[in-house]
Design a protein around this motif. Sequence first.
Motif, PDB file in Angstrom:
ATOM      1  N   THR A 288       0.842  -1.202   0.000  1.00  0.00           N
ATOM      2  CA  THR A 288       0.000   0.000   0.000  1.00  0.00           C
ATOM      3  C   THR A 288       0.875   1.248   0.000  1.00  0.00           C
ATOM      4  N   ASP A 289       0.483   2.247  -0.832  1.00  0.00           N
ATOM      5  CA  ASP A 289       1.138   3.565  -0.796  1.00  0.00           C
ATOM      6  C   ASP A 289       0.614   4.319   0.426  1.00  0.00           C
ATOM      7  N   LEU A 290       1.436   4.437   1.467  1.00  0.00           N
ATOM      8  CA  LEU A 290       0.969   5.000   2.729  1.00  0.00           C
ATOM      9  C   LEU A 290       0.606   6.475   2.602  1.00  0.00           C
ATOM     10  N   LYS A 315       7.993  11.964   2.133  1.00  0.00           N
ATOM     11  CA  LYS A 315       8.098  11.432   0.773  1.00  0.00           C
ATOM     12  C   LYS A 315       7.173  10.226   0.655  1.00  0.00           C
ATOM     13  N   PRO A 316       6.726   9.911  -0.545  1.00  0.00           N
ATOM     14  CA  PRO A 316       5.892   8.719  -0.714  1.00  0.00           C
ATOM     15  C   PRO A 316       6.660   7.456  -0.302  1.00  0.00           C
ATOM     16  N   VAL A 317       5.970   6.549   0.328  1.00  0.00           N
ATOM     17  CA  VAL A 317       6.583   5.300   0.763  1.00  0.00           C
ATOM     18  C   VAL A 317       5.502   4.217   0.819  1.00  0.00           C
ATOM     19  N   SER A 318       5.897   2.971   0.536  1.00  0.00           N
ATOM     20  CA  SER A 318       4.954   1.851   0.528  1.00  0.00           C
ATOM     21  C   SER A 318       5.322   0.830   1.596  1.00  0.00           C
ATOM     22  N   PRO A 428       7.831  -2.462   8.080  1.00  0.00           N
ATOM     23  CA  PRO A 428       8.809  -2.804   7.036  1.00  0.00           C
ATOM     24  C   PRO A 428       8.343  -2.289   5.670  1.00  0.00           C
ATOM     25  N   ARG A 429       9.252  -1.660   4.948  1.00  0.00           N
ATOM     26  CA  ARG A 429       8.903  -1.146   3.627  1.00  0.00           C
ATOM     27  C   ARG A 429       8.750  -2.288   2.634  1.00  0.00           C
ATOM     28  N   SER A 430       7.851  -2.099   1.693  1.00  0.00           N
ATOM     29  CA  SER A 430       7.714  -3.068   0.607  1.00  0.00           C
ATOM     30  C   SER A 430       8.520  -2.595  -0.590  1.00  0.00           C
ATOM     31  N   ALA A 431       8.883  -3.558  -1.431  1.00  0.00           N
ATOM     32  CA  ALA A 431       9.738  -3.224  -2.577  1.00  0.00           C
ATOM     33  C   ALA A 431       8.981  -2.375  -3.590  1.00  0.00           C
TER      34      ALA A 431
END
Length: 431
Positions: A288-290, A315-318, A428-431
């Motif tokens: 998901t784009d948080l 910044k955008p992060v997923s 944890p960030r997704s790729a």
Amino acid sequence: MARLFITLYAGIIVSFYVFLFSVEIIATSLSYDVGAQDSRNTLMGYVALLSRVKAAAGEQAMQEAMHEVANLNAMLTSEVTDPVVLSHPKIKALPSPGGMVEQIDLEEHEPAYFRLAEDTRVFRVIDDPDAELWAKERLLNTLAQWGLLLVMGLIVGVWFFYLHRKLKRLELASGRIAAGDFSARVGEDGGSRVGGLNRAFNGMAERVEQLIASHKRLTNAVAHELRTPIFRLRCQLELLEHGCAKEEHDQFVEGMEADLKELETMVDELLTFARMERADLDVNLVSTDLDHWLNQQLPMLIRSSDLPLSLNIDKPVSAMVDSKLLQRAITNLVRNADKYGREQVSICLLHTADVAQICVDDDGPGVPPSERERVLEPFERLDSARTRKTGGYGLGLTIVREIVAYHRGSVLIEDSPLGGARIIINLPRSA
């Protein structure tokens, strides 16, 4: 437990002998009986030798040589004259010269039969039952069998003894847990463990102890938390029954509605906490784009806070999240910040190389460093006097911690740039 070991011991011994017997049967059926083949080869050697002796020196010399060879090998030899034996198909099929090392139906012993070259007679050779050689062989076979049984018994017995002691400790610890001592544990050192059973047992015991303690806290908390709103409801209901002015009537009704809402909220949090304690949640993690997701949740979050709420995205992060569960966690944090904040609440989205961070800030009194671990535990509150404004049930942050754990993340409490508390959800960030 002793019966278990006796049964296992007997099973090992029987299995061993069944294995040996099966090997012998298979070897015989496949003509791999080395002993029988060696006996046939030796017999045919004597047949060839005696045939030559007969041809060169005559019948008498052959008879003397045959008996001499038999005596040297602790055996008896004689000519077969029994017509029943001679009529047996295997005997009739015996070639000349030829030999057979095999027991037939008509013989009690295990003789060998042979014919010499150019001779129709059948001779038989058997072990001499009075010979010292075969008596010693029988003795050695008996000693070997009982010795093998004794050695196996000693080895398996010693192993069973130590295994029984280890399992006995587990049995005693299980009995202590059954009697109510949930602190019972077993050693995990090399001399105590039974494979991974000890570690699994201790993990189970620790989990049971945690669940029992949690249920006790839950029971005590429910009894305590229900008492206050029920008491207020009863008082207001009695006042309404005795009659009152319309203004007071409206206040009592409003108060009763607030108490009922409080009870409903408490039951919802208790049920959610109980489901998490049982690991009874259906978690569906989706990349998901948080930043986009938080903007979608912002109107609902603003309604959850009486104080002004702002959202700041670095910044955008997923990340891999369950949208419904994460929404519950963020809502709990916003409501918590609204209770303790003075003028504003802020949400910000940050990230590092591996972690996405959702931070909820307030400008309230903050959380002392010594209390930051405690407030994440169930039914723990900083304020001892609960009010409708700053009360709660001590489950909001616990539910947040459990939801984040389902996401394989963590929760931290730090000082906020606004002056109060900052609660950080690390995902944890997704790729």
